[in-house]
Design a protein around this motif. Structure first.
Motif, PDB file in Angstrom:
ATOM      1  N   ALA A  16       0.851  -1.189   0.000  1.00 42.51           N
ATOM      2  CA  ALA A  16       0.000   0.000   0.000  1.00 42.51           C
ATOM      3  C   ALA A  16       0.887   1.239   0.000  1.00 42.51           C
ATOM      4  N   VAL A  22      -1.155  -4.764   1.285  1.00 40.30           N
ATOM      5  CA  VAL A  22      -2.507  -4.260   1.060  1.00 40.30           C
ATOM      6  C   VAL A  22      -3.544  -5.057   1.849  1.00 40.30           C
ATOM      7  N   THR A  25      -4.325  -3.396   5.403  1.00 37.59           N
ATOM      8  CA  THR A  25      -4.722  -1.987   5.492  1.00 37.59           C
ATOM      9  C   THR A  25      -6.188  -1.787   5.847  1.00 37.59           C
ATOM     10  N   LEU A  42     -11.138  -2.017  -3.443  1.00 36.39           N
ATOM     11  CA  LEU A  42     -10.335  -1.309  -2.461  1.00 36.39           C
ATOM     12  C   LEU A  42     -11.101  -0.035  -2.114  1.00 36.39           C
ATOM     13  N   TRP A  52      -3.572   5.733  -4.285  1.00 36.95           N
ATOM     14  CA  TRP A  52      -3.986   4.336  -4.340  1.00 36.95           C
ATOM     15  C   TRP A  52      -4.207   3.813  -5.752  1.00 36.95           C
ATOM     16  N   VAL A  55      -1.680   1.370  -6.747  1.00 37.33           N
ATOM     17  CA  VAL A  55      -1.866   0.139  -5.959  1.00 37.33           C
ATOM     18  C   VAL A  55      -2.958  -0.703  -6.590  1.00 37.33           C
ATOM     19  N   VAL A  59      -2.568  -4.439  -7.799  1.00 32.90           N
ATOM     20  CA  VAL A  59      -3.451  -5.509  -7.339  1.00 32.90           C
ATOM     21  C   VAL A  59      -4.036  -6.255  -8.533  1.00 32.90           C
TER      22      VAL A  59
END
Length: 396
Positions: A16, A22, A25, A42, A52, A55, A59
């Motif tokens: 993250a 991740v 979090t 997310l 993010w 991220v 992911v």
């Protein structure tokens, strides 16, 4: 077959913005896996959305790289937490990414007429600001379940098509998708890049979450995932060219309805109710909700209005009669018509042969076509004054 635990193990290797895995979090939703397809979201504060986004991309890459995964839907939902932004500030938009292989959809050949098309609409001045190539988007909604909303939506779409319009049908009822069964459709949408091709049945373009998961798979999703899935089925499907997109909404007045009002400027909503008082209470809530988000109510339909005995022809008002008409008059919204509780409608719906298409000469089909004509007439002239989609702030 890949499992949610295997996906989470991969995600534990993704960092993250603060450097933590991740998975630690609290931003990661439940990971849903169905037939190699993975769905997750997310959820972060709007102030952290930009940080993010890389991220989210990481992911997605990690999920797609997991052995056994055929496609992924990864959503980044940024919400304004209480006290984190000035009053009146809007939430960041939902970000959705879906990647899948090519799974051609299959419809019954004897009633599949609409092919896939990338053509522009005939009159670009009349398209919805929310979906290029789509003239108007209408929601078919109900305050509660079990009132025959999906059957009405399917036959309304077919009735509009019978009037010579190019029509699509979106099944936004994430928790109980019934349009695949109603329209006699099975198979997976074909994916070209990030754009899904709708399946075709009875001259309509059709999309449903039911095409992406197995029929008996429970959709145990929280609000952000529901909102993300609806957003993707609206904006990452090759709908154009359409005159009207009919959206079968889930019952109630929750995330899905708010998402529709936020994502696209709805041209109007059709409210479905049965005559009895309990259903009418919920119908009032539905009407009030659409009015609060600045969506015109095109009218109310009284479904299961009465029952005609197929043997003696005697009429019975099983759920009472006229309640929806009276309520529409009281609230100052149009009344679109009464649909009877009839065995032909039930049998044809269960068989995937909606009555408007399968029995066009029947009295029941004529009722739906009359309702469709009223909806078409009430939509006339609304494009020029289409409202901008309201911004809805999600409080944490």
């Amino acid at each position: 077959m890949v499992t949610a635990e295997e996906v989470k193990a991969r995600l534990a290797q993704v960092a993250a913005p603060d450097g933590r895995p991740v998975t630690e979090t609290g931003a990661l939703s439940e990971v849903v896996v169905s037939n190699g397809k993975v769905y997750l979201s997310l959820t972060v504060d709007a102030a952290q959305a930009k940080a993010w986004e890389p991220v989210r991309a990481a992911v997605e890459r990690a999920v797609r790289a997991t052995p056994g995964v055929s496609s992924a839907l990864v959503a980044l939902t940024a919400e304004r937490r209480a006290g984190s932004a000035p009053a009146g500030a809007s939430a960041e938009p939902v970000r959705v990414s879906g990647q899948g292989g090519s799974h051609p959809g299959h419809s019954h050949a004897e009633h599949s007429h609409a092919g896939h098309s990338h053509a522009a609409p005939a009159d670009p001045q009349k398209e919805s600001p929310g979906l290029p190539g789509v003239g108007a988007i209408i929601a078919v909604a109900s305050g509660k379940g079990g009132v025959g909303k999906s059957t009405l939506a399917a036959n309304l779409a077919l009735g509009l098509s019978a009037l010579g319009l190019k029509v699509g049908l979106l099944d936004a009822d994430i928790y109980g998708p019934s349009v695949p069964r109603l329209m006699g459709l099975k198979g997976r949408p074909e994916v070209q890049g990030r754009i899904m091709q709708p399946l075709a049945s009875w001259g309509l373009k059709v999309m449903s979450i039911g095409f992406l998961v197995e029929e008996e798979t429970p959709m145990i999703w929280r609000g952000p995932m529901v909102m993300s899935a609806i957003s993707q089925m609206l904006k990452e499907v090759n709908w154009a060219p359409l005159d009207i997109l009919v959206v079968d909404m889930p019952p109630g007045t929750g995330d899905a309805q708010l998402t529709m009002a936020q994502q696209v400027p709805l041209a109007g909503a059709v409210i479905v109710s049965t005559p009895q008082d309990l259903a009418l209470i919920d119908a009032r809530r539905g009407i009030a909700m659409f009015e609060k988000v600045n969506v015109p109510v095109l009218g109310v339909v009284e479904n299961m209005s009465y029952f005609l005995c197929p043997h003696c022809g005697e009429r019975s008002d099983v759920f009472g009669h006229g309640g929806a008409r009276h309520e529409a008059k009281r609230l100052g919204v149009p009344f679109l018509g009464e649909v009877p509780l009839h065995m032909t409608i039930r049998e044809s719906s269960d068989a995937g042969r909606p009555v408007v298409a399968a029995s066009p000469e029947s009295r029941e089909a004529e009722i739906y076509r009359t309702i469709a004509a009223s909806v078409r007439d009430r939509l006339a002239g609304k494009h020029a004054s289409a409202r901008q989609a309201p911004r809805i702030v999600m409080e944490g």
